[in-house]
Every structure is written in C-alpha cells, then in structure tokens.
Design an enzyme around this catalytic site. Sequence first.
Site, PDB file in Angstrom:
ATOM      1  N   GLU A   1       0.811  -1.344  -0.021  1.00  0.00           N
ATOM      2  CA  GLU A   1      -0.031  -0.007   0.121  1.00  0.00           C
ATOM      3  C   GLU A   1       0.956   1.347  -0.074  1.00  0.00           C
ATOM      4  O   GLU A   1       2.021   1.309   0.344  1.00  0.00           O
ATOM      5  CB  GLU A   1      -0.816   0.238   1.181  1.00  0.00           C
ATOM      6  N   THR A   2       0.341   2.314  -0.634  1.00  0.00           N
ATOM      7  CA  THR A   2       0.920   3.696  -0.623  1.00  0.00           C
ATOM      8  C   THR A   2      -0.069   4.516  -0.065  1.00  0.00           C
ATOM      9  O   THR A   2      -1.320   4.602  -0.441  1.00  0.00           O
ATOM     10  CB  THR A   2       1.395   3.997  -1.976  1.00  0.00           C
TER      11      THR A   2
END
Length: 330
Positions: A49-50
């Site tokens: 995830e970012t």
Amino acid sequence: MPSLPFVTVDVFTTSRFAGNPLAIVRIPEDGQVSTEQMQIIAREFNLSETVFLHEARRGDDGETEWGFRIFMTSAELPFAGHPTIGAACYALGTLADNARSGKLLCSAGPIVIQYSDGVAKASIPHNVHIHTESRFTAEQLYEPQPALAHLKRPRAMTVVSPVRGMNFIMVELDSLEDLAKVTTSGVKPRAKLDKGWDTGFVGSYFYVVMQVGQQPDMKGHQIRTRMIEGPLEDAATGSAACGLCAYLAMEGLLKDVSFLITQGVEMGRKSEIGVAVTLTEDFGAIDKIELSGSAVKVMEGNGALLQSVVSPGWLPDNTTGQAKSLLAMR
C-alpha cells in the site's frame, strides 16, 4: 513542476526492515494530484500500500486532521490497517511534533488517532459482517493450499468483512507447524460473498490461537497469523486482524478484550499488531475496535510529478481520464 515529499516507514514494528513497509506521499496544501496519478505513483513504489496524505487542517471540533487515501498497486482501498497506523505515527509523531491526538479522514470514515511513546492507536471505522449465505468449504481451501489437505477439516472457516470492500477468509489451524505449511499460490481464493457485500478485496487469513505460556510477555490473547492473497503474502494486515478479533469477541461473548497478533514471521518481517474490541451491552454487535502499533522511518525524499493532470479537491474524488504521470525520485 510540483514536488511531492515522501517517506517510507516500516509499520507494526520498532525495527527497520521488519514489519510491513508503507510509502507515505505528502500532498502540499496547493497541490493537485489526480486519482490516476496516485494510482500510478503507488504502482511505482510497488509496495502493498501507498498512502497519500494531505496537509493538516483544523477540524470543526478543534482537532488537527489529515485527509488520506490508500492505494494498492492495482486499486484504491476504503480502509487498511497498516497504512492507518503508519500514517498516524508519521502525522502525529513527526508532522505534529509528538502531538497526543488528531484525526485521519479516509473514504471509510473519520478515524480518531492517539499517539504516545511511539505507539499509535486508531479507533477505526467498522461495519463488521460475517458472511452466512454460502459456506466456504474445505475443497475451496485445498485448491490454493494443497499442503493443508492432510487436515480432515480446519478448526474453523468463516468469511468476515471488517468494512464493506475488505473481505477475509478466516481459517483457524491447530498448530504453528500447520501454519508453516501455508504458501502463496497462483490460485486466488474464491469465496462467494453475501448479497450486497460481493465487492472488493478477498484474502485468506490463517491463524493459530496460542496457548498461555507459548509466548512471553502476555499482552492479551495472543494469535499467530499469515495473510495470503494468491501469489502475495502480507507482512501485517491490520484490517484482517480487526475482522478476526471482532469475530472472536462475538463468538466468545467477550465484552472487552485485547489481542496481540503476530504476523510476518515466516517472511522474516515480524509484525506485532494490537487490537482491542468492545461489544455492545447486549453482546450483539461491535461497539468499538481500536488498532494499535508502532512505525519506524526507513527513507525519505522528494519526487517531481511530471505531466500533471489537475484534479481539485481535498478529500477522495472520482475523477476519470488518462493520466500520463510519473513520480521521478531524486
């Protein structure tokens, strides 16, 4: 050409290169970054995830709050646990200079966060749903996990959604030896979800409830877990941990209960996830779920956003179009 500061942090750990990595990209107050650009940047980081974190502002209740959005490499998520804890530690601990409290705003709802002694706590949005219309069968389990076929039947298999769009097949195993046999696979899990809930991410969450004395430093009910989604394994999955603990609390009629989830051991990225669950007075629903953990910064830098596509708005938008953008690290 706008410049976007970023950091990477390891979440649910106090040691660098353990826990679950997360990229946090800061959006300046006057910055305009489209959904398409965010997706491309997340793909460039290539982490599970970012997070895209907007500049702080003062909320109506006087609390400092940050808007944030969570992206996998392929899609946006309404909520995820390790991005929430990582963003909370960075926002309160670094950006707000060790502030005690604040708020994160994501598409799943507002999240009250607290920070003390390097640990962030988040009272997370939840809409826990236990799927009952179709049963997940042993045959469906053995297709991606043939090494578990020696089991006559796992102790328990239940599909749980902590929020709509995040779905986990919870599989209880007898021992750490069985947990070690779990593997990634080219076959993704196939679970038939209840009507109205058939959307979003589906992963398999394998767990072993540890007996007293099997782990030191008892901090609530201790559980060892692994999260597999086809060819991918996650080092720490806070949303799955919240769903599992909510389910166990309701099954056991535990009014107020704390859990310590240890995940990522088999990957060499040990993560420790704290979850506290409070049930309603009639034990029929979840009143509160609190997720907790630490994060440590690994690297930081700035990126130049090229061929910017303008997308106004401070909170999540629904813009469309073809964005030809790239985060150029320097």
